[in-house]
Write a protein that holds these residues in place. Structure first.
Motif, PDB file in Angstrom:
ATOM      1  N   ARG A  93      -1.855  25.439   4.236  1.00  0.00           N
ATOM      2  CA  ARG A  93      -1.625  24.679   5.502  1.00  0.00           C
ATOM      3  C   ARG A  93      -2.734  24.714   6.249  1.00  0.00           C
ATOM      4  O   ARG A  93      -3.200  23.553   7.076  1.00  0.00           O
ATOM      5  CB  ARG A  93      -0.308  25.005   6.347  1.00  0.00           C
ATOM      6  N   GLU A  94      -3.288  25.750   6.508  1.00  0.00           N
ATOM      7  CA  GLU A  94      -4.669  25.875   7.579  1.00  0.00           C
ATOM      8  C   GLU A  94      -5.866  25.228   6.757  1.00  0.00           C
ATOM      9  O   GLU A  94      -6.358  24.423   7.496  1.00  0.00           O
ATOM     10  CB  GLU A  94      -5.079  27.161   7.472  1.00  0.00           C
ATOM     11  N   ILE A  95      -5.850  25.268   5.583  1.00  0.00           N
ATOM     12  CA  ILE A  95      -6.827  24.267   4.836  1.00  0.00           C
ATOM     13  C   ILE A  95      -6.609  23.012   4.933  1.00  0.00           C
ATOM     14  O   ILE A  95      -7.633  22.070   5.107  1.00  0.00           O
ATOM     15  CB  ILE A  95      -7.030  24.794   3.467  1.00  0.00           C
ATOM     16  N   GLN A  96      -5.280  22.525   4.661  1.00  0.00           N
ATOM     17  CA  GLN A  96      -5.093  20.873   4.470  1.00  0.00           C
ATOM     18  C   GLN A  96      -4.554  20.169   5.764  1.00  0.00           C
ATOM     19  O   GLN A  96      -4.811  19.135   6.040  1.00  0.00           O
ATOM     20  CB  GLN A  96      -4.117  20.700   3.398  1.00  0.00           C
ATOM     21  N   GLY A  97      -4.227  21.069   6.745  1.00  0.00           N
ATOM     22  CA  GLY A  97      -3.615  20.660   8.122  1.00  0.00           C
ATOM     23  C   GLY A  97      -4.613  19.556   8.839  1.00  0.00           C
ATOM     24  O   GLY A  97      -4.134  18.578   9.208  1.00  0.00           O
ATOM     25  N   PRO A  98      -5.813  19.836   8.917  1.00  0.00           N
ATOM     26  CA  PRO A  98      -6.694  19.007   9.645  1.00  0.00           C
ATOM     27  C   PRO A  98      -7.063  17.334   8.889  1.00  0.00           C
ATOM     28  O   PRO A  98      -7.619  16.772   9.702  1.00  0.00           O
ATOM     29  CB  PRO A  98      -8.068  19.700   9.926  1.00  0.00           C
TER      30      PRO A  98
ATOM     31  N   PRO B 218       0.690  -1.256  -0.017  1.00  0.00           N
ATOM     32  CA  PRO B 218       0.053  -0.194   0.024  1.00  0.00           C
ATOM     33  C   PRO B 218       0.858   1.183   0.101  1.00  0.00           C
ATOM     34  O   PRO B 218       1.851   1.123   0.733  1.00  0.00           O
ATOM     35  CB  PRO B 218      -0.742  -0.121   1.248  1.00  0.00           C
ATOM     36  N   ASP B 219       0.102   2.287  -0.722  1.00  0.00           N
ATOM     37  CA  ASP B 219       0.934   3.537  -0.663  1.00  0.00           C
ATOM     38  C   ASP B 219       0.866   4.354   0.994  1.00  0.00           C
ATOM     39  O   ASP B 219      -0.233   4.611   1.211  1.00  0.00           O
ATOM     40  CB  ASP B 219       0.310   4.274  -1.763  1.00  0.00           C
ATOM     41  N   LYS B 220       1.948   4.355   1.399  1.00  0.00           N
ATOM     42  CA  LYS B 220       1.864   5.016   2.719  1.00  0.00           C
ATOM     43  C   LYS B 220       1.516   6.486   2.846  1.00  0.00           C
ATOM     44  O   LYS B 220       1.191   6.796   4.088  1.00  0.00           O
ATOM     45  CB  LYS B 220       3.168   4.793   3.310  1.00  0.00           C
ATOM     46  N   ASP B 221       1.565   7.009   1.755  1.00  0.00           N
ATOM     47  CA  ASP B 221       1.088   8.687   1.648  1.00  0.00           C
ATOM     48  C   ASP B 221      -0.216   8.744   0.947  1.00  0.00           C
ATOM     49  O   ASP B 221      -0.805   9.888   0.532  1.00  0.00           O
ATOM     50  CB  ASP B 221       2.306   9.322   1.151  1.00  0.00           C
ATOM     51  N   ALA B 222      -1.061   7.685   0.585  1.00  0.00           N
ATOM     52  CA  ALA B 222      -2.173   7.886  -0.066  1.00  0.00           C
ATOM     53  C   ALA B 222      -3.272   8.546   0.750  1.00  0.00           C
ATOM     54  O   ALA B 222      -3.321   8.645   2.001  1.00  0.00           O
ATOM     55  CB  ALA B 222      -2.937   6.161  -0.322  1.00  0.00           C
ATOM     56  N   GLY B 223      -3.720   9.375   0.113  1.00  0.00           N
ATOM     57  CA  GLY B 223      -4.981  10.415   0.524  1.00  0.00           C
ATOM     58  C   GLY B 223      -4.376  11.488   1.242  1.00  0.00           C
ATOM     59  O   GLY B 223      -5.039  12.575   1.635  1.00  0.00           O
ATOM     60  N   THR B 224      -3.203  11.645   1.037  1.00  0.00           N
ATOM     61  CA  THR B 224      -2.480  12.992   1.538  1.00  0.00           C
ATOM     62  C   THR B 224      -2.744  13.965   0.719  1.00  0.00           C
ATOM     63  O   THR B 224      -2.815  13.745  -0.738  1.00  0.00           O
ATOM     64  CB  THR B 224      -0.961  12.844   1.728  1.00  0.00           C
ATOM     65  N   PRO B 225      -3.185  15.389   1.057  1.00  0.00           N
ATOM     66  CA  PRO B 225      -3.672  16.371   0.411  1.00  0.00           C
ATOM     67  C   PRO B 225      -2.265  16.834  -0.515  1.00  0.00           C
ATOM     68  O   PRO B 225      -1.285  16.530  -0.405  1.00  0.00           O
ATOM     69  CB  PRO B 225      -3.901  17.729   1.508  1.00  0.00           C
ATOM     70  N   ARG B 226      -2.959  17.383  -1.845  1.00  0.00           N
ATOM     71  CA  ARG B 226      -1.958  17.784  -2.920  1.00  0.00           C
ATOM     72  C   ARG B 226      -2.166  19.383  -3.267  1.00  0.00           C
ATOM     73  O   ARG B 226      -3.094  19.789  -3.135  1.00  0.00           O
ATOM     74  CB  ARG B 226      -1.928  16.636  -4.188  1.00  0.00           C
TER      75      ARG B 226
ATOM     76  N   ASP C  75      -7.589  18.827  -2.002  1.00  0.00           N
ATOM     77  CA  ASP C  75      -6.598  19.398  -2.893  1.00  0.00           C
ATOM     78  C   ASP C  75      -6.482  20.806  -3.017  1.00  0.00           C
ATOM     79  O   ASP C  75      -7.738  21.223  -3.249  1.00  0.00           O
ATOM     80  CB  ASP C  75      -6.567  18.721  -4.256  1.00  0.00           C
ATOM     81  N   VAL C  76      -5.636  21.416  -3.425  1.00  0.00           N
ATOM     82  CA  VAL C  76      -5.396  22.788  -3.748  1.00  0.00           C
ATOM     83  C   VAL C  76      -4.897  23.013  -5.265  1.00  0.00           C
ATOM     84  O   VAL C  76      -3.808  22.212  -5.593  1.00  0.00           O
ATOM     85  CB  VAL C  76      -4.945  23.609  -2.742  1.00  0.00           C
ATOM     86  N   VAL C  77      -5.307  24.061  -5.987  1.00  0.00           N
ATOM     87  CA  VAL C  77      -4.721  24.302  -7.280  1.00  0.00           C
ATOM     88  C   VAL C  77      -4.154  25.732  -7.460  1.00  0.00           C
ATOM     89  O   VAL C  77      -4.819  26.742  -6.879  1.00  0.00           O
ATOM     90  CB  VAL C  77      -5.818  23.987  -8.489  1.00  0.00           C
ATOM     91  N   LEU C  78      -2.859  26.017  -7.694  1.00  0.00           N
ATOM     92  CA  LEU C  78      -2.341  27.336  -8.064  1.00  0.00           C
ATOM     93  C   LEU C  78      -2.171  27.313  -9.656  1.00  0.00           C
ATOM     94  O   LEU C  78      -1.635  26.372 -10.369  1.00  0.00           O
ATOM     95  CB  LEU C  78      -0.807  27.557  -7.475  1.00  0.00           C
ATOM     96  N   ILE C  79      -2.751  28.382 -10.245  1.00  0.00           N
ATOM     97  CA  ILE C  79      -2.397  28.674 -11.563  1.00  0.00           C
ATOM     98  C   ILE C  79      -1.650  30.181 -11.578  1.00  0.00           C
ATOM     99  O   ILE C  79      -2.370  31.165 -11.293  1.00  0.00           O
ATOM    100  CB  ILE C  79      -3.736  28.638 -12.525  1.00  0.00           C
TER     101      ILE C  79
ATOM    102  N   ILE D  34      -5.866  15.211 -11.327  1.00  0.00           N
ATOM    103  CA  ILE D  34      -6.479  16.624 -10.769  1.00  0.00           C
ATOM    104  C   ILE D  34      -8.038  16.290 -10.974  1.00  0.00           C
ATOM    105  O   ILE D  34      -8.721  16.579 -12.021  1.00  0.00           O
ATOM    106  CB  ILE D  34      -6.241  17.775 -11.641  1.00  0.00           C
ATOM    107  N   ASP D  35      -8.701  15.804  -9.878  1.00  0.00           N
ATOM    108  CA  ASP D  35     -10.004  15.417  -9.751  1.00  0.00           C
ATOM    109  C   ASP D  35     -10.802  16.377  -9.376  1.00  0.00           C
ATOM    110  O   ASP D  35     -10.628  16.909  -8.035  1.00  0.00           O
ATOM    111  CB  ASP D  35     -10.411  14.058  -9.100  1.00  0.00           C
ATOM    112  N   PRO D  36     -11.655  17.296 -10.039  1.00  0.00           N
ATOM    113  CA  PRO D  36     -12.408  18.324  -9.536  1.00  0.00           C
ATOM    114  C   PRO D  36     -13.303  18.368  -8.099  1.00  0.00           C
ATOM    115  O   PRO D  36     -13.351  19.163  -7.436  1.00  0.00           O
ATOM    116  CB  PRO D  36     -13.122  18.662 -10.751  1.00  0.00           C
ATOM    117  N   SER D  37     -13.576  17.126  -8.083  1.00  0.00           N
ATOM    118  CA  SER D  37     -14.416  16.933  -6.738  1.00  0.00           C
ATOM    119  C   SER D  37     -13.620  16.776  -5.502  1.00  0.00           C
ATOM    120  O   SER D  37     -14.256  16.794  -4.348  1.00  0.00           O
ATOM    121  CB  SER D  37     -15.179  15.302  -6.891  1.00  0.00           C
ATOM    122  N   ARG D  38     -12.285  16.753  -5.716  1.00  0.00           N
ATOM    123  CA  ARG D  38     -11.559  16.586  -4.536  1.00  0.00           C
ATOM    124  C   ARG D  38     -10.702  18.028  -4.320  1.00  0.00           C
ATOM    125  O   ARG D  38     -10.015  18.314  -3.471  1.00  0.00           O
ATOM    126  CB  ARG D  38     -10.093  15.624  -4.839  1.00  0.00           C
ATOM    127  N   ILE D  39     -10.968  19.265  -5.319  1.00  0.00           N
ATOM    128  CA  ILE D  39     -10.502  20.478  -5.180  1.00  0.00           C
ATOM    129  C   ILE D  39     -11.082  21.403  -4.115  1.00  0.00           C
ATOM    130  O   ILE D  39     -12.450  21.332  -4.393  1.00  0.00           O
ATOM    131  CB  ILE D  39     -10.323  21.148  -6.308  1.00  0.00           C
TER     132      ILE D  39
END
Length: 233
Positions: free
Chosen positions: A158-163, A2-10, A172-176, A57-62
Motif C-alpha cells: 500500500r505504501e508503494i502503490q498508494g501515491p 472506458p474502463d473506470k479502473d484503468a491504470g489502477t495498480p495490481r 504493479d507488484v508480484v508475489l510468488i 504481467i508486463d515486466p516494465s510495469r513491475i
C-alpha cells in the motif's frame, strides 16, 4: 465505454508449480522440495500467456516482487521471467519469510485426513471439527501469526502503490509463493480475517490478481477476471 479502473495498480499472486506433494495433497510448509517436470512446464506455459510486453504481467510495469525463500518458489521465479528480465529487476526483489507457506507443525508431510485422525486420537476437536483457517496447527502457526506477517507485506504494498492510484507511475507488484498462504493473503487484502469462510482455489503455476476499486487505496478488491490483451493501461 472506458474502463473506470484503468491504470489502477495490481498485485499478482503467483503460486509455484507442481511438486510431488501438491500432487499427493500432503501439507508442504517448511519442507523444501523441488518442482516436478510437469510443475516447471506449468510455470513456463503461464509465462508464455501472461508475461511480456503488452501482456497482463508486463515486466516494465513491475516495481516490486516479494518471493518466498523456498526453492519451489525461487525456481518458479526463474522460469516465469527470463534472465534478462530478472536482471532488470535488480533492487526490486525481496525474498521474505513473510510470504513463506503456513508452518504446518505436526501436520507437515501428511494428508489433511491424517491430521484430523491424529487430532481425534489426541482427544481434540470434541465440540466441532478442526479448521486450519481458524484453529491453526499443533506446533505450527495459528491464524493470528499468519495475519501479522501478511499484514506487514500488505502495508509495504500500500505504501508503494498508494501515491499512484491513477497510473501516474507503473507500480504493479508480484508475489510468488504457495497455495495456502496466497489464499490467506487474498483474505487479508480484502480486509477479512484469515479464518473467514471464503472458498478460493489457486492451481499450481496459476496467477491471481488483486487491485483496488475507484482508484482508491482504501478500497482493495479482488479482480474476478482480466482481459488477456489488457496492458494495464
Amino acid at each position: 465505454m472506458p474502463d473506470k479502473d484503468a491504470g489502477t495498480p495490481r498485485v499478482f499472486l503467483i503460486r509455484h508449480g507442481e511438486t510431488e506433494w501438491t500432487k499427493s495433497g500432503q501439507y508442504t510448509g517448511r519442507s523444501d522440495i523441488p518442482l516436478t517436470k510437469d510443475g516447471e512446464q506449468q510455470v513456463i506455459s503461464s509465462a508464455g500467456v501472461m508475461v511480456g510486453t503488452g501482456k497482463i504481467i508486463d515486466p516494465s510495469r513491475i516495481t516490486q516482487l516479494f518471493i518466498s525463500p523456498r526453492k519451489r518458489a525461487l525456481r518458479t521465479y526463474e522460469l516465469l521471467f527470463s534472465e534478462s528480465i530478472r536482471h532488470s529487476f535488480e533492487g526490486k526483489v525481496e525474498i521474505t519469510e513473510d510470504i513463506r507457506e503456513w508452518d504446518y507443525g505436526l501436520y507437515e508431510g501428511i494428508l489433511p485426513s491424517q491430521a484430523k485422525a491424529g487430532r481425534k486420537e489426541r482427544g481434540l476437536d470434541k465440540e466441532r471439527p478442526w479448521n486450519i483457517w481458524t484453529d491453526g496447527c499443533e506446533e505450527g502457526e495459528n491464524p493470528a501469526e499468519i495475519k501479522n506477517r501478511l499484514d506487514r507485506v500488505i502495508a509495504k504494498i500500500r505504501e508503494i502503490q498508494g501515491p499512484y492510484m491513477h497510473g501516474e507511475k507503473p507500480v504493479d507488484v508480484v508475489l510468488i509463493a504457495h497455495g495456502q498462504i496466497l489464499r490467506a493473503f487474498a483474505r487479508r487484502w480484502l480486509g477479512f480475517e484469515v479464518g473467514v469462510k471464503l472458498p478460493m482455489m489457486l492451481e499450481p503455476g496459476a496467477v491471481g490478481v488483486l487491485s483496488y476499486e475507484h482508484h482508491n487505496v482504501e478500497e482493495p478488491a479482488f479482480m474476478l477476471g482480466v482481459n488477456m490483451a489488457d496492458k494495464g493501461l
